[in-house]
Design a protein around this motif. Sequence first.
Motif, PDB file in Angstrom:
ATOM      1  N   VAL A 163       0.859  -1.182  -0.052  1.00 11.30           N
ATOM      2  CA  VAL A 163       0.014   0.030   0.070  1.00 11.30           C
ATOM      3  C   VAL A 163       0.771   1.194   0.108  1.00 11.30           C
ATOM      4  CG1 VAL A 163      -1.787   1.245   1.304  1.00 11.30           C
ATOM      5  CG2 VAL A 163      -1.900  -1.225   1.190  1.00 11.30           C
ATOM      6  N   GLY A 164       1.982   1.324   0.887  1.00 16.97           N
ATOM      7  CA  GLY A 164       2.859   2.238   0.794  1.00 16.97           C
ATOM      8  C   GLY A 164       3.439   2.889  -0.381  1.00 16.97           C
ATOM      9  N   ASN A 165       3.684   1.789  -1.155  1.00 13.50           N
ATOM     10  CA  ASN A 165       4.477   1.935  -2.530  1.00 13.50           C
ATOM     11  C   ASN A 165       3.505   2.564  -3.561  1.00 13.50           C
ATOM     12  OD1 ASN A 165       5.879  -1.401  -2.077  1.00 13.50           O
ATOM     13  ND2 ASN A 165       6.772   0.397  -1.821  1.00 13.50           N
ATOM     14  N   VAL A 166       2.231   2.206  -3.395  1.00 14.05           N
ATOM     15  CA  VAL A 166       1.249   2.632  -4.151  1.00 14.05           C
ATOM     16  C   VAL A 166       0.730   4.357  -3.953  1.00 14.05           C
ATOM     17  CG1 VAL A 166      -1.169   2.466  -5.126  1.00 14.05           C
ATOM     18  CG2 VAL A 166       0.252   0.641  -4.910  1.00 14.05           C
ATOM     19  N   LEU A 167       0.793   4.325  -2.592  1.00 17.90           N
ATOM     20  CA  LEU A 167       0.593   5.455  -2.113  1.00 17.90           C
ATOM     21  C   LEU A 167       1.824   6.684  -2.286  1.00 17.90           C
ATOM     22  CD1 LEU A 167      -1.596   7.174  -0.276  1.00 17.90           C
ATOM     23  CD2 LEU A 167      -0.252   6.629   1.707  1.00 17.90           C
ATOM     24  N   GLU A 168       2.906   6.195  -2.179  1.00 16.79           N
ATOM     25  CA  GLU A 168       3.995   7.024  -2.496  1.00 16.79           C
ATOM     26  C   GLU A 168       3.960   7.513  -4.093  1.00 16.79           C
ATOM     27  OE1 GLU A 168       8.736   7.111  -2.165  1.00 16.79           O
ATOM     28  OE2 GLU A 168       7.874   5.342  -2.081  1.00 16.79           O
ATOM     29  N   THR A 169       3.703   6.547  -5.067  1.00 19.22           N
ATOM     30  CA  THR A 169       3.685   6.734  -6.405  1.00 19.22           C
ATOM     31  C   THR A 169       2.462   7.762  -6.649  1.00 19.22           C
ATOM     32  OG1 THR A 169       4.575   4.719  -7.087  1.00 19.22           O
ATOM     33  CG2 THR A 169       3.448   5.805  -8.663  1.00 19.22           C
ATOM     34  N   ALA A 170       1.326   7.599  -6.055  1.00 20.93           N
ATOM     35  CA  ALA A 170       0.274   8.577  -6.220  1.00 20.93           C
ATOM     36  C   ALA A 170       0.393   9.848  -5.906  1.00 20.93           C
ATOM     37  CB  ALA A 170      -0.933   7.792  -5.621  1.00 20.93           C
ATOM     38  N   ILE A 171       1.042   9.913  -4.557  1.00 18.96           N
ATOM     39  CA  ILE A 171       1.275  11.410  -4.064  1.00 18.96           C
ATOM     40  C   ILE A 171       2.228  12.303  -5.030  1.00 18.96           C
ATOM     41  CG2 ILE A 171       2.362  12.515  -1.953  1.00 18.96           C
ATOM     42  CD1 ILE A 171       0.936  10.310  -0.392  1.00 18.96           C
ATOM     43  N   GLN A 172       3.356  11.432  -5.374  1.00 24.63           N
ATOM     44  CA  GLN A 172       4.525  12.035  -5.813  1.00 24.63           C
ATOM     45  C   GLN A 172       4.158  12.315  -7.410  1.00 24.63           C
ATOM     46  OE1 GLN A 172       8.289  10.103  -4.734  1.00 24.63           O
ATOM     47  NE2 GLN A 172       8.013  10.755  -2.538  1.00 24.63           N
ATOM     48  N   SER A 173       3.454  11.485  -8.152  1.00 26.42           N
ATOM     49  CA  SER A 173       3.392  11.219  -9.383  1.00 26.42           C
ATOM     50  C   SER A 173       2.094  11.717 -10.156  1.00 26.42           C
ATOM     51  CB  SER A 173       3.800   9.921 -10.117  1.00 26.42           C
ATOM     52  OG  SER A 173       5.004   9.391  -9.600  1.00 26.42           O
ATOM     53  N   LEU A 174       1.159  12.030  -9.254  1.00 23.86           N
ATOM     54  CA  LEU A 174      -0.334  12.491  -9.679  1.00 23.86           C
ATOM     55  C   LEU A 174      -0.600  13.719  -9.287  1.00 23.86           C
ATOM     56  CD1 LEU A 174      -2.455   9.248  -9.200  1.00 23.86           C
ATOM     57  CD2 LEU A 174      -1.047   9.735 -11.479  1.00 23.86           C
ATOM     58  N   THR A 175      -1.463  14.487 -10.019  1.00 26.98           N
ATOM     59  CA  THR A 175      -1.909  15.925  -9.718  1.00 26.98           C
ATOM     60  C   THR A 175      -2.902  15.485  -8.571  1.00 26.98           C
ATOM     61  OG1 THR A 175      -3.601  16.015 -11.335  1.00 26.98           O
ATOM     62  CG2 THR A 175      -1.191  16.866 -11.905  1.00 26.98           C
ATOM     63  N   VAL A 176      -3.501  16.602  -8.165  1.00 22.78           N
ATOM     64  CA  VAL A 176      -4.499  16.360  -6.940  1.00 22.78           C
ATOM     65  C   VAL A 176      -5.699  15.964  -7.823  1.00 22.78           C
ATOM     66  CG1 VAL A 176      -5.940  17.755  -5.326  1.00 22.78           C
ATOM     67  CG2 VAL A 176      -3.612  18.419  -5.546  1.00 22.78           C
ATOM     68  N   THR A 177      -6.039  16.450  -8.803  1.00 24.63           N
ATOM     69  CA  THR A 177      -7.319  16.027  -9.806  1.00 24.63           C
ATOM     70  C   THR A 177      -7.169  14.440 -10.116  1.00 24.63           C
ATOM     71  OG1 THR A 177      -7.434  18.279 -10.780  1.00 24.63           O
ATOM     72  CG2 THR A 177      -8.847  16.181 -11.894  1.00 24.63           C
ATOM     73  N   GLU A 178      -6.083  13.956 -10.387  1.00 23.21           N
ATOM     74  CA  GLU A 178      -5.797  12.745 -10.812  1.00 23.21           C
ATOM     75  C   GLU A 178      -5.898  11.942  -9.602  1.00 23.21           C
ATOM     76  OE1 GLU A 178      -2.615  13.141 -14.488  1.00 23.21           O
ATOM     77  OE2 GLU A 178      -2.025  13.026 -12.440  1.00 23.21           O
ATOM     78  N   GLN A 179      -5.482  12.456  -8.577  1.00 26.12           N
ATOM     79  CA  GLN A 179      -5.686  11.603  -7.207  1.00 26.12           C
ATOM     80  C   GLN A 179      -6.910  11.451  -6.703  1.00 26.12           C
ATOM     81  OE1 GLN A 179      -3.161  13.679  -4.349  1.00 26.12           O
ATOM     82  NE2 GLN A 179      -1.274  13.310  -5.410  1.00 26.12           N
ATOM     83  N   ILE A 180      -7.810  12.653  -7.002  1.00 26.94           N
ATOM     84  CA  ILE A 180      -9.389  12.290  -6.606  1.00 26.94           C
ATOM     85  C   ILE A 180      -9.939  11.271  -7.689  1.00 26.94           C
ATOM     86  CG2 ILE A 180     -11.307  13.499  -6.714  1.00 26.94           C
ATOM     87  CD1 ILE A 180      -9.816  15.950  -5.526  1.00 26.94           C
ATOM     88  N   GLN A 181      -9.421  11.288  -8.781  1.00 27.10           N
ATOM     89  CA  GLN A 181      -9.954  10.769  -9.993  1.00 27.10           C
ATOM     90  C   GLN A 181      -9.585   8.889  -9.473  1.00 27.10           C
ATOM     91  OE1 GLN A 181      -8.645  11.134 -13.819  1.00 27.10           O
ATOM     92  NE2 GLN A 181      -9.860   9.381 -14.703  1.00 27.10           N
ATOM     93  N   LEU A 182      -8.361   8.796  -8.998  1.00 24.91           N
ATOM     94  CA  LEU A 182      -7.956   7.430  -8.639  1.00 24.91           C
ATOM     95  C   LEU A 182      -8.530   6.972  -7.486  1.00 24.91           C
ATOM     96  CD1 LEU A 182      -5.952   5.071  -8.505  1.00 24.91           C
ATOM     97  CD2 LEU A 182      -4.413   6.618  -6.998  1.00 24.91           C
ATOM     98  N   VAL A 183      -9.065   7.780  -6.573  1.00 17.95           N
ATOM     99  CA  VAL A 183     -10.029   7.468  -5.205  1.00 17.95           C
ATOM    100  C   VAL A 183     -11.553   7.044  -5.677  1.00 17.95           C
ATOM    101  CG1 VAL A 183     -10.733   8.337  -3.187  1.00 17.95           C
ATOM    102  CG2 VAL A 183      -8.260   8.659  -3.758  1.00 17.95           C
TER     103      VAL A 183
END
Length: 432
Positions: A386-406
Amino acid sequence: MAPKRSPSGSSTKSPHKKKHHAHKVEAEVSGVVDTAVGEKEKKKQNFIVRTIWTVVMILGFFGLLAAGHIYIMMLVTVIQIMTFKEVIALANEPAREKKLPFGKTINWYFLATTIYFLYGESVIHYFQEVVLVDSYLLPFATHHRFISYMLYIIGFMIFVSSLEKGHYKFQFAQFAFTHVTLLLVVVQAQFIMNNIFSGLFWFFLPASLVIINDICAYLCGITFGRTPLIKISPKKTVEGFVGAWISTIVFGMILSHFLSKWQYMICPVTDFSANAFSGLTCDPNPVFITHTYSVPSVLVPVVGRATLDFAPINFHVMIMASFASLIAPFGGFFASGLKRTFKIKDFGDTIPGHGGITDRMDCQFLMGFFSYMYYDSFIATHHMRVGNVLETAIQSLTVTEQIQLVSSLHKYLFNQGHISNETYNCLEGAMH
């Protein structure tokens, strides 16, 4: 006046001189006897103190082991700092005599900086899902290496500023000695900490193998040791060295058999509140599970069967026991050479009857480092966490993309039947 002579021509002594000579001889004999008795009594007292503190350390260690992972980590941290203190004190004594500025302060500053870097790396790696979602910890996690580097540069600048004419060679030697100590003590001890994160088995077994080997080497050496092994440690013998190797493998396999049955020992750290009585459970690493292996046709007549059932951990323990017996002792030889260089018997008197912490840990650092490298290379199950996925999402995706992922995860969980329609609508409504 010439001395009186006997009829045979030899000189004679007066009764007074004979009596004085007898008293002198008697006093010398008495002194030798008193010294022998004193030495015997001293050894007896030292043995008693050593035995008492051995029992105290064993009971204390097992108490901390049962209390939980966090207490063992605290123990390793204390050992790490105390060992650094004992080793660096060898070089601090001449520095005090020269009255150089910041000598001791610089050493402790570099220690603090190194611990901050190493502990931060471990916490971020193993607990990404915690530190990456905290608004306070996130900046420290994402910029940890840069912060650590700048802290080191500050220490470097302080050292350069403290250089004094006439002492350059000595100060640079001190600087090098500090960094070598950090490498051999603090850095290696940090990998022991990582072994604890992977499961107490990978901390306890390697440490036990070193202790078992030390005991077996002593027993085998005094029983049938004849051939000297290495000049730096004259009491070590080839027979004791080889005998301890075989004995360590046997005892190591027996110990691992019992430890592997206890999930508290083999489960990785997921909850620092867990202890030996909390019923910790996990899916065991495949190395602890018994598998059926085919015996090569050439060896079937020797073995007497076509298949063998055993857990892979037995093979890995043989490798680790061999390292503990054949290579880890060179950490002790290195420490012996260092003590002879500085003309000291022990690194300290922290443990009554046992010397300093370094005297007990000289082989453990080498063994702990190897155990981590071996586990990570051949045993660890590397999979996405989970931590690896979370790190990738935080560092590689914009806020809009993070909301879309959730939102996509919510929809996936709903379609798979893992969450109800009410829960899905609640989560989506909260996001908007």
